[in-house]
Design an enzyme around this catalytic site. Sequence first.
Site, short mmCIF file in Angstrom:
data_model
loop_
_atom_site.label_atom_id
_atom_site.label_comp_id
_atom_site.label_asym_id
_atom_site.label_seq_id
_atom_site.Cartn_x
_atom_site.Cartn_y
_atom_site.Cartn_z
N CYS A 132 0.37 -1.49 -0.35
CA CYS A 132 -0.44 0.09 0.11
C CYS A 132 1.05 1.20 -0.22
CB CYS A 132 -1.17 0.17 1.13
SG CYS A 132 -1.67 1.69 1.06
N CYS A 192 0.65 3.77 3.06
CA CYS A 192 0.79 3.65 4.58
C CYS A 192 2.70 4.14 5.12
CB CYS A 192 2.05 2.14 4.76
SG CYS A 192 -0.59 0.47 4.49
N HIS A 227 -3.93 1.24 8.13
CA HIS A 227 -4.94 0.35 7.21
C HIS A 227 -6.11 0.34 7.35
CE1 HIS A 227 -4.11 -0.97 3.00
NE2 HIS A 227 -4.65 -2.01 3.24
N ASN A 235 -14.05 8.89 -1.50
CA ASN A 235 -14.77 7.41 -1.89
C ASN A 235 -14.45 6.54 -0.47
OD1 ASN A 235 -15.23 9.50 -4.28
ND2 ASN A 235 -13.71 8.64 -5.39
N HIS A 278 -6.77 1.88 1.51
CA HIS A 278 -6.29 2.96 3.20
C HIS A 278 -7.00 3.93 3.17
CE1 HIS A 278 -2.98 3.42 5.61
NE2 HIS A 278 -3.99 5.29 5.52
N HIS A 323 -8.37 7.57 2.98
CA HIS A 323 -8.16 8.86 2.08
C HIS A 323 -9.26 8.92 1.44
CE1 HIS A 323 -7.79 6.26 -1.35
NE2 HIS A 323 -8.03 7.65 -1.72
N GLN A 343 -9.48 12.79 -1.23
CA GLN A 343 -9.00 14.02 -1.99
C GLN A 343 -9.18 14.73 -2.37
OE1 GLN A 343 -8.22 11.60 -6.00
NE2 GLN A 343 -9.64 9.73 -4.88
#
Length: 366
Positions: free
Chosen positions: A75, A78, A139, A179, A190, A192, A194
Amino acid sequence: MTSERNPTRRTLADGRQIFYFDDAGRTRDHTARDTRELPTLDHSSRMRYDVLTGEWITVASHRMTRTHLPSTAECPLCPTNETRTPTEIPDADYDVAVFENRFPSFASSPQDGAPGTGDGPGDRPALGHCEVMCFSSDHTASVAELPLERMRTIVGAWISRTEELSADPVVEQVFCFENRGEEIGVTLTHPHGQIYAYPYVTPRTRSMLTQADKHFERTGRSLLADVLASEREDGTRLIYDGDHWSAYVPIAARWPIEIHLAPHRDIPDLPSLNDEEREELAVVYQDLLRRVDRFYPGIDRVPYIAAWHQAPVRIDRPLSRLHLQLFSILRAPGKLKYLAGSESAMGAWVNDAIPEAVAARLRELK
């Protein structure tokens, strides 16, 4: 200790910036260097103007090679440590990290010799910004279950990045979003989000501005403020009614689960929030995510999109009003809401879910 006004700034191996936001009361040095050998960034995205709809379409072919559903061990979001290949986050631990996307749809500077048919009104470089915002170094974490202090840090990071990106003269609108779930199209699991800083005002926002302008000309009032007042008075679709925020299922919801969260004050964007509004936002945001996750029995994590609608940077700010649109494409366990012929080809939406029933279910899930 960093803050939303003064995050720790570092530079990645290929020149991209990374910003570290620390939880209140925590001190980190963020001195780890990015030791990777990375290729030159591809800034060849173009924007093509669709004369049939009046919309800009971005062509970013380099995104076809972006990382797609890597294993946990690989990933890129991470933290970097001695047991894994160096990632996009050089530090061995972090609270919230924001960095410039390695595969951006929009780039802060055009690539020399970028392909295209010209720089006229119908074809030009796609200038702007695309950033990745990591909510936790864990994660397997979910935003809904993060400590409240972390949610406060996330709110502060949204505000900080909106302020800085809005100062770029090429940026017309800043969009913070998350998303969650492969069903949505997520390519990295992971936790997150944007941030897109567009060089134009997006079609959805333009449509809302048109309606808001018509309403103001007719009534002299804010359309979104009147919608919020109507939902709070009616109550049948209301989910949360706090001191500074209210959440409701819109009367003409498009998605199987859809929630709008709006502040009681008329404000254009996240940086306009005062301290009390920011504090309540941190609480209610996670509360709504948890309700969505519990909506379908037997499903722990419902796929969703959490999208912040902020006013354009330069135009029609008095007509705009900050609000969150939180929705899921899951219409039943194992069944997705597809944008089929009517929605995709004609833009004519059909929703199988009754908004009042969805609101009633969400109210139950305290």
